[in-house]
Design an enzyme around this catalytic site. Structure first.
Site, mmCIF file in Angstrom:
data_model
loop_
_atom_site.group_PDB
_atom_site.id
_atom_site.type_symbol
_atom_site.label_atom_id
_atom_site.label_comp_id
_atom_site.label_asym_id
_atom_site.label_seq_id
_atom_site.Cartn_x
_atom_site.Cartn_y
_atom_site.Cartn_z
ATOM 1 N N LYS A 217 -11.696 -10.300 7.475
ATOM 2 C CA LYS A 217 -11.031 -11.614 6.791
ATOM 3 C C LYS A 217 -10.527 -12.553 8.013
ATOM 4 O O LYS A 217 -9.804 -13.370 7.911
ATOM 5 C CB LYS A 217 -10.020 -11.386 6.078
ATOM 6 C CG LYS A 217 -10.426 -10.312 4.807
ATOM 7 C CD LYS A 217 -8.930 -10.327 3.854
ATOM 8 C CE LYS A 217 -9.615 -9.326 2.549
ATOM 9 N NZ LYS A 217 -8.681 -9.276 1.403
ATOM 10 N N ARG B 122 -4.575 -2.106 0.646
ATOM 11 C CA ARG B 122 -5.806 -2.128 0.449
ATOM 12 C C ARG B 122 -6.433 -0.872 -0.612
ATOM 13 O O ARG B 122 -7.068 -1.167 -1.687
ATOM 14 C CB ARG B 122 -6.940 -2.605 1.345
ATOM 15 C CG ARG B 122 -6.660 -3.975 1.764
ATOM 16 C CD ARG B 122 -7.339 -4.574 3.127
ATOM 17 N NE ARG B 122 -7.122 -5.747 3.386
ATOM 18 C CZ ARG B 122 -7.547 -6.236 4.766
ATOM 19 N NH1 ARG B 122 -8.111 -5.588 5.613
ATOM 20 N NH2 ARG B 122 -7.253 -7.602 4.932
ATOM 21 N N SER C 1 2.614 -3.064 3.962
ATOM 22 C CA SER C 1 2.328 -1.632 3.586
ATOM 23 C C SER C 1 2.113 -0.583 4.659
ATOM 24 O O SER C 1 2.754 0.341 4.822
ATOM 25 C CB SER C 1 0.964 -1.425 2.776
ATOM 26 O OG SER C 1 -0.121 -2.124 3.365
ATOM 27 N N LYS D 219 3.616 -12.916 7.430
ATOM 28 C CA LYS D 219 3.268 -11.809 7.137
ATOM 29 C C LYS D 219 2.224 -11.273 8.174
ATOM 30 O O LYS D 219 1.508 -12.187 8.528
ATOM 31 C CB LYS D 219 2.420 -11.687 5.495
ATOM 32 C CG LYS D 219 1.849 -10.767 5.293
ATOM 33 C CD LYS D 219 0.975 -10.775 3.798
ATOM 34 C CE LYS D 219 0.493 -9.209 3.419
ATOM 35 N NZ LYS D 219 -0.509 -9.749 2.250
ATOM 36 N N LYS E 278 -0.250 -15.844 7.596
ATOM 37 C CA LYS E 278 -0.822 -14.529 7.155
ATOM 38 C C LYS E 278 -1.948 -14.203 8.117
ATOM 39 O O LYS E 278 -2.614 -14.688 8.140
ATOM 40 C CB LYS E 278 -1.310 -14.742 5.936
ATOM 41 C CG LYS E 278 -1.580 -13.315 5.391
ATOM 42 C CD LYS E 278 -2.375 -13.258 3.863
ATOM 43 C CE LYS E 278 -2.897 -12.037 3.525
ATOM 44 N NZ LYS E 278 -3.419 -11.809 2.097
ATOM 45 N N TYR F 48 8.644 -3.093 0.396
ATOM 46 C CA TYR F 48 8.447 -1.780 -0.475
ATOM 47 C C TYR F 48 9.717 -0.807 -0.578
ATOM 48 O O TYR F 48 9.827 0.064 -1.185
ATOM 49 C CB TYR F 48 7.181 -0.948 -0.048
ATOM 50 C CG TYR F 48 5.980 -1.828 -0.423
ATOM 51 C CD1 TYR F 48 5.318 -1.904 -1.448
ATOM 52 C CD2 TYR F 48 5.564 -2.354 0.751
ATOM 53 C CE1 TYR F 48 4.380 -2.760 -1.571
ATOM 54 C CE2 TYR F 48 4.022 -3.120 0.546
ATOM 55 C CZ TYR F 48 3.600 -3.400 -0.387
ATOM 56 O OH TYR F 48 2.555 -3.961 -0.557
ATOM 57 N N GLU G 123 0.729 -24.160 10.643
ATOM 58 C CA GLU G 123 0.304 -23.775 9.202
ATOM 59 C C GLU G 123 1.549 -23.854 8.150
ATOM 60 O O GLU G 123 1.489 -24.375 7.059
ATOM 61 C CB GLU G 123 -0.205 -22.394 9.070
ATOM 62 C CG GLU G 123 -1.539 -21.979 9.963
ATOM 63 C CD GLU G 123 -2.696 -22.230 8.582
ATOM 64 O OE1 GLU G 123 -2.274 -22.813 7.782
ATOM 65 O OE2 GLU G 123 -3.895 -22.165 8.878
#
Length: 331
Positions: A224, A206, A281, A255, A196, A320, A240
């Site tokens: 982040k 968000r 998004s 992602k 991610k 979505y 990872e």
């Protein structure tokens, strides 16, 4: 003799193109991300994500039934937590009567076959909008993982089929596996957000959950980037993903999606578990905005991107567009 190989023979009409098509896309490939709010008969439009809503549990269940009728068999769910319930420790996240726990139970009661994958991260519950507990101006990795285990077990108790840790804390997959097993939930799976990235494509999400980082300076990190991955890195993503598989992940996720297809292919080649991709998004919003202005053909671009994500190696696409794409594919 020239040319012996005429590759255009296999492109001459739609019938032959369909017959030799390498990648097949169906509603079985999709997972639909859903935003859930408190209340009854609540449906709040998300302006930055046309066609997507934050819904109360009753309307969420109605939508899940429709998704199931279209052949979509998995949902990834997120909750909008009231500010009064937020703190630094995320205590509300493992409340057995919390919004997430009630939503999981309601969906499973209404559509038992639907695979429910609740989000496991503290940012919707955090006063700082971070995925972990803030301590000495940074994210306390191990204390955060302790909270995530409590959260994941509460999801399993509510009926979740998989838990979906999106936090990017080190070692959380093995701790989640141990926590679920010791609580008697050996059959509850883990879909880890393995790669991610700290991406700017998350903005509309968000907005939907009011989960952007709230404070910077000495109180909390301003972004982040200390736990999500640097988008300049490729080999790190493989590392990872391999670590998460070693720790017990049943599915690993990359992602965002369309801008990271090289990573999708690298991860797919490296692991022996299914690979999920989250078309996020911002990727969704860009297509919607361009289509509204007449710059792109919405349905053609939507399907092209989904096919490309599948072609790159995705076994599951969290998008979505799932409902709209399923309707088209079912025609």
């Amino acid at each position: 003799m020239f040319p012996i190989h005429r590759n255009r023979r296999l492109r001459i009409n739609d019938s032959i193109r369909s017959l030799v098509r390498e990648t097949v896309l169906t509603p079985n490939d999709f997972m639909f991300p859903m935003f859930i709010a408190e209340g009854t008969n609540v449906e709040v439009r998300i302006p930055s994500m046309p066609g997507i809503f934050r819904r109360s549990i009753d309307l969420t269940v109605k939508e899940v039934k429709e998704l199931w009728s279209l052949g979509i068999k998995a949902v990834n769910i997120y909750v909008k937590v009231d500010d009064s319930l937020k703190d630094n420790a995320g205590v509300e996240s493992w409340n057995p009567d919390g919004l997430m726990q009630r939503a999981i139970k309601a969906i499973k009661d209404a559509v038992p076959g639907m695979i429910v994958m609740p989000d496991v991260a503290l940012d919707p519950y955090s006063i700082y909008g971070h995925d972990g507990i803030i301590k000495n101006g940074d994210i306390a990795n191990d204390e955060t993982v302790d909270a995530l285990v409590k959260m994941a077990v509460s999801h399993a108790v509510a009926g979740a089929d998989f838990v979906a840790p999106s936090d990017m804390m080190d070692g959380r997959v093995i701790r989640l596996r141990e926590g679920l097993d010791s609580a008697g939930f050996q059959d509850v799976g883990i879909m880890s957000y393995a790669a991610k990235y700290a991406s700017s494509f998350y903005g509309p999400f968000r907005d939907a959950l009011d989960s952007a980082p709230k404070q910077g300076g000495e109180t909390a990190p301003k972004d982040k980037k200390t736990y999500q991955m640097d988008y300049a890195n490729r080999i790190e993503a493989i590392r990872e993903a391999l670590h998460d598989v070693e720790e017990g992940a049943d599915i690993v996720m990359v992602k965002p999606g369309i801008a990271y297809l090289d990573i999708v292919r690298e991860v797919k080649n490296a692991v022996n578990v299914p690979v999920s991709v989250y078309q996020v998004s911002g990727e969704y919003a860009m297509v919607k905005a361009a289509a509204e202005r007449g710059w792109l053909d919405h349905d053609k671009i939507m399907l092209e991107q989904l096919y490309c994500i599948k072609r790159a190696g995705a076994d599951i696409i969290s998008t979505y567009f799932a409902k709209e794409a399923a309707i088209l594919l079912n025609l």
